[in-house]
Design a protein around this motif. Structure first.
Motif, PDB file in Angstrom:
ATOM      1  N   VAL A   1     -29.776 -28.438 -67.195  1.00 11.88           N
ATOM      2  CA  VAL A   1     -28.773 -28.331 -66.428  1.00 11.88           C
ATOM      3  C   VAL A   1     -28.927 -30.038 -64.790  1.00 11.88           C
ATOM      4  O   VAL A   1     -30.094 -29.709 -64.456  1.00 11.88           O
ATOM      5  N   ARG A   2     -28.384 -30.332 -64.825  1.00  8.68           N
ATOM      6  CA  ARG A   2     -28.617 -31.511 -63.904  1.00  8.68           C
ATOM      7  C   ARG A   2     -27.855 -30.961 -62.623  1.00  8.68           C
ATOM      8  O   ARG A   2     -26.798 -31.177 -62.153  1.00  8.68           O
ATOM      9  N   TRP A   3     -28.745 -30.899 -61.594  1.00 14.04           N
ATOM     10  CA  TRP A   3     -28.902 -29.951 -60.768  1.00 14.04           C
ATOM     11  C   TRP A   3     -28.455 -31.326 -59.041  1.00 14.04           C
ATOM     12  O   TRP A   3     -28.527 -32.306 -58.697  1.00 14.04           O
ATOM     13  N   PRO A   4     -26.874 -31.018 -58.616  1.00 13.77           N
ATOM     14  CA  PRO A   4     -27.134 -31.986 -57.202  1.00 13.77           C
ATOM     15  C   PRO A   4     -28.060 -32.437 -56.396  1.00 13.77           C
ATOM     16  O   PRO A   4     -28.745 -31.741 -55.644  1.00 13.77           O
ATOM     17  N   LYS A   5     -28.124 -33.490 -55.955  1.00 14.18           N
ATOM     18  CA  LYS A   5     -28.915 -34.357 -55.291  1.00 14.18           C
ATOM     19  C   LYS A   5     -28.492 -33.539 -53.083  1.00 14.18           C
ATOM     20  O   LYS A   5     -27.265 -32.939 -53.414  1.00 14.18           O
ATOM     21  N   ARG A   6     -28.938 -33.837 -52.441  1.00 14.45           N
ATOM     22  CA  ARG A   6     -28.845 -32.565 -51.327  1.00 14.45           C
ATOM     23  C   ARG A   6     -27.825 -33.070 -50.689  1.00 14.45           C
ATOM     24  O   ARG A   6     -27.114 -33.190 -50.408  1.00 14.45           O
TER      25      ARG A   6
END
Length: 69
Positions: free
Chosen positions: A28-33
């Motif tokens: 999974v590509r997790w979103p940046k802050r």
């Protein structure tokens, strides 16, 4: 003996499921802050707009029904 085999297969498939789930979570590509903050703001603004819309509709329908009766 057959029961033990079924139990072993059940737990084996359960552990296999968790192992496969963990492997998928690594992909999974997790979103940046910064992205997460902007997505949160979009959701909150959308919820506020929908809330105001339904409040106005509810108030209007309430007044319409009161006027009829």
């Amino acid at each position: 003996m057959a029961i033990l085999g079924k139990v072993k297969n059940s737990f084996g498939s359960m552990f296999s499921f968790f192992a496969n789930s963990w492997a998928e979570l690594k992909k999974v590509r997790w979103p940046k802050r910064k992205e997460l903050i902007s997505y949160t703001i979009v959701v909150l603004v959308t919820v506020a707009i929908v809330t105001v819309y339904f409040t106005i509709v509810d108030f209007g329908l309430n007044n319409l029904i009161d006027a009829l009766f």
